[in-house]
Design a protein around this motif. Structure first.
Motif, PDB file in Angstrom:
ATOM      1  N   GLY A 107      21.690 -39.748  33.205  1.00  0.00           N
ATOM      2  CA  GLY A 107      21.741 -39.242  31.836  1.00  0.00           C
ATOM      3  C   GLY A 107      21.065 -37.905  31.644  1.00  0.00           C
ATOM      4  O   GLY A 107      20.786 -37.507  30.506  1.00  0.00           O
ATOM      5  N   ALA A 108      20.828 -37.164  32.729  1.00  0.00           N
ATOM      6  CA  ALA A 108      20.140 -35.866  32.646  1.00  0.00           C
ATOM      7  C   ALA A 108      21.127 -34.761  32.280  1.00  0.00           C
ATOM      8  O   ALA A 108      21.331 -33.811  33.037  1.00  0.00           O
ATOM      9  CB  ALA A 108      19.427 -35.559  33.953  1.00  0.00           C
ATOM     10  N   PHE A 109      21.745 -34.876  31.108  1.00  0.00           N
ATOM     11  CA  PHE A 109      22.689 -33.865  30.659  1.00  0.00           C
ATOM     12  C   PHE A 109      21.975 -32.538  30.454  1.00  0.00           C
ATOM     13  O   PHE A 109      20.875 -32.487  29.919  1.00  0.00           O
ATOM     14  CB  PHE A 109      23.364 -34.310  29.359  1.00  0.00           C
ATOM     15  N   TYR A 110      22.618 -31.478  30.907  1.00  0.00           N
ATOM     16  CA  TYR A 110      22.042 -30.134  30.816  1.00  0.00           C
ATOM     17  C   TYR A 110      20.686 -30.050  31.513  1.00  0.00           C
ATOM     18  O   TYR A 110      19.844 -29.206  31.207  1.00  0.00           O
ATOM     19  CB  TYR A 110      21.915 -29.681  29.356  1.00  0.00           C
ATOM     20  N   GLY A 111      20.449 -30.952  32.462  1.00  0.00           N
ATOM     21  CA  GLY A 111      19.218 -30.926  33.231  1.00  0.00           C
ATOM     22  C   GLY A 111      18.039 -31.584  32.575  1.00  0.00           C
ATOM     23  O   GLY A 111      16.918 -31.549  33.111  1.00  0.00           O
ATOM     24  N   ASN A 112      18.233 -32.236  31.430  1.00  0.00           N
ATOM     25  CA  ASN A 112      17.134 -32.867  30.696  1.00  0.00           C
ATOM     26  C   ASN A 112      17.299 -34.385  30.678  1.00  0.00           C
ATOM     27  O   ASN A 112      18.330 -34.895  30.244  1.00  0.00           O
ATOM     28  CB  ASN A 112      17.092 -32.340  29.261  1.00  0.00           C
ATOM     29  N   LYS A 113      16.292 -35.087  31.137  1.00  0.00           N
ATOM     30  CA  LYS A 113      16.360 -36.543  31.197  1.00  0.00           C
ATOM     31  C   LYS A 113      16.211 -37.148  29.802  1.00  0.00           C
ATOM     32  O   LYS A 113      15.488 -36.628  28.952  1.00  0.00           O
ATOM     33  CB  LYS A 113      15.255 -37.075  32.105  1.00  0.00           C
ATOM     34  N   PRO A 114      16.898 -38.268  29.541  1.00  0.00           N
ATOM     35  CA  PRO A 114      16.742 -38.930  28.243  1.00  0.00           C
ATOM     36  C   PRO A 114      15.334 -39.480  28.095  1.00  0.00           C
ATOM     37  O   PRO A 114      14.720 -39.943  29.056  1.00  0.00           O
ATOM     38  CB  PRO A 114      17.779 -40.059  28.291  1.00  0.00           C
ATOM     39  N   THR A 115      14.802 -39.396  26.890  1.00  0.00           N
ATOM     40  CA  THR A 115      13.455 -39.857  26.615  1.00  0.00           C
ATOM     41  C   THR A 115      13.451 -40.967  25.575  1.00  0.00           C
ATOM     42  O   THR A 115      14.380 -41.107  24.784  1.00  0.00           O
ATOM     43  CB  THR A 115      12.572 -38.706  26.116  1.00  0.00           C
ATOM     44  N   VAL A 116      12.367 -41.743  25.582  1.00  0.00           N
ATOM     45  CA  VAL A 116      12.149 -42.750  24.536  1.00  0.00           C
ATOM     46  C   VAL A 116      11.393 -42.098  23.392  1.00  0.00           C
ATOM     47  O   VAL A 116      11.810 -42.139  22.240  1.00  0.00           O
ATOM     48  CB  VAL A 116      11.360 -43.946  25.090  1.00  0.00           C
ATOM     49  N   ILE A 117      10.240 -41.535  23.702  1.00  0.00           N
ATOM     50  CA  ILE A 117       9.512 -40.666  22.794  1.00  0.00           C
ATOM     51  C   ILE A 117       9.106 -39.447  23.602  1.00  0.00           C
ATOM     52  O   ILE A 117       9.251 -39.416  24.824  1.00  0.00           O
ATOM     53  CB  ILE A 117       8.261 -41.344  22.172  1.00  0.00           C
ATOM     54  N   ILE A 118       8.611 -38.442  22.939  1.00  0.00           N
ATOM     55  CA  ILE A 118       8.215 -37.217  23.619  1.00  0.00           C
ATOM     56  C   ILE A 118       7.259 -37.554  24.766  1.00  0.00           C
ATOM     57  O   ILE A 118       6.242 -38.214  24.574  1.00  0.00           O
ATOM     58  CB  ILE A 118       7.515 -36.260  22.646  1.00  0.00           C
ATOM     59  N   GLY A 119       7.597 -37.087  25.964  1.00  0.00           N
ATOM     60  CA  GLY A 119       6.717 -37.273  27.104  1.00  0.00           C
ATOM     61  C   GLY A 119       6.930 -38.543  27.885  1.00  0.00           C
ATOM     62  O   GLY A 119       6.301 -38.728  28.929  1.00  0.00           O
TER      63      GLY A 119
END
Length: 356
Positions: free
Chosen positions: A205-217
């Motif tokens: 799920g790392a679309f555009y190189g960013n992993k999905p998060t639950v909350i920030i961090g």
């Protein structure tokens, strides 16, 4: 200054300028916000952008702009803990009942080879400047589907659909929107950059190189590391959003809403997030019969610090699931009286046997 801050500064100016000037400036500002926030965008190299949703923030909704992975700091002693008794008694009751319903409602079982399908539909605003310098604005809808495999480290699939003006839009607005779609599909889009429509694929799920998060961090795969104690969870959220926006309460609520609406947070953590939201001062029941995309639930929200709008999450009281969100104007804006739902998003989840 990020898009959130720009938008809030814009809102705080409402009432101090002529309506025509304000509406024109707002359209230009929102178009600039959306275009500058696109991954890899460079001033002067991309087509005019559709206006982004008027929201406090949308960090991790799977079928909106690519989520940013923001690294949170270690919890320290000076956690910002706003004073106050928490949400209103009515809102706290709804949130705690939602937490209980969430625990009773089993998470969908995604078997080998299957996918959790997270389908969204949203109503937002769009706009651009015509060749003669005039501003054109309209409302538009967009849909999207994210397919999450049983093995969440596997390949996720994201189908991003085009934005389409409402049938009630003017012919000029429809033509402008069509021109935008044409430009996005043409070579005017920055070379090598993923286009904002069509099928996207990404391991984990790392679309555009960013992993999905639950909350920030906290990446989704580390959801188990977060405390289930509501106050401890809220303290982490306050620390990681410290200094953001104009109000720690609003930032904490938005962070919780971001996690809840993803559709992939496990039930015990969803319950803890609901209970944490019940501890935030200023959270209130906005509407007990809020309807979004044909479904009705209870809207729980928090006003913006300037009192101009309220962001709601809409909860199905039976299942405890977030079925959507909305932004409601609390003040009169040019062409939009107080009480207007300026944007909304619906969220539906199901288990399917295949992905595009």
């Amino acid at each position: 200054m990020d898009d959130l801050q720009l938008l809030r500064e814009m809102r705080s100016d409402i009432g101090s300028a002529p309506a025509a000037t304000l509406a024109r400036g707002r359209t230009k500002l929102m178009a600039r916000i959306d275009s500058d926030s696109r991954p890899g965008a460079t001033t002067g190299t991309h087509p005019p952008a559709t206006v982004s949703p008027i929201r406090f923030r949308r960090r991790v909704l799977m079928a909106s702009a690519a989520a940013a992975l923001l690294v949170g700091g270690i919890i320290v002693a000076d956690v910002v803990r706003p004073s106050g008794p928490g949400a209103t008694a009515e809102a706290a009751e709804v949130l705690n009942n939602a937490a209980a319903a969430t625990i009773r409602t089993s998470d969908p079982v995604v078997g080998p080879g299957q996918y959790l399908k997270i389908e969204t539909t949203e109503l937002t605003g769009g706009g651009m400047q015509a060749a003669d310098g005039s501003d054109i604005s309209w409302q538009e809808t967009a849909g999207g589907q994210v397919y999450v495999p049983a093995d969440r480290e596997g390949e996720w699939v994201w189908n991003r659909e085009e934005r389409v003006p409402l049938e009630s839009s003017s012919e000029a607005a429809k033509a402008a929107a069509a021109e935008m779609r044409k430009r996005v599909a043409s070579s005017l889009w920055p070379e090598g950059q993923p286009r904002p429509v069509g099928i996207q694929r990404a391991p984990g799920g790392a679309f555009y190189g960013n992993k999905p998060t639950v909350i920030i961090g906290t990446p989704l795969k580390e959801a188990g590391s977060l405390p289930r104690d509501p106050q401890a969870l809220l303290d982490i959220i306050y620390e990681r959003t410290k200094g953001a926006g104009k109000s720690p309460e609003a930032e904490a609520f938005v962070t919780i809403a971001d996690g809840l609406r993803t559709g992939v947070v496990p039930a015990d953590l969803r319950a803890a997030l609901y209970k944490a939201a019940a501890l935030i001062p200023g959270v209130t029941v906005g509407d007990r019969q809020a309807t979004v995309d044909g479904r009705t639930g209870i809207a729980i929200g928090i006003p913006s610090p300037d009192g101009g709008a309220r962001q709601d999450i809409i909860i199905d009281p039976t299942s405890g699931l977030v079925i959507g969100e909305q932004d409601v104007l609390l003040k009169d804006y040019p062409g939009s009286p107080a009480g207007t739902v300026s944007t909304w998003t619906s969220v539906r989840t199901s288990v399917v046997d295949s992905a595009p």
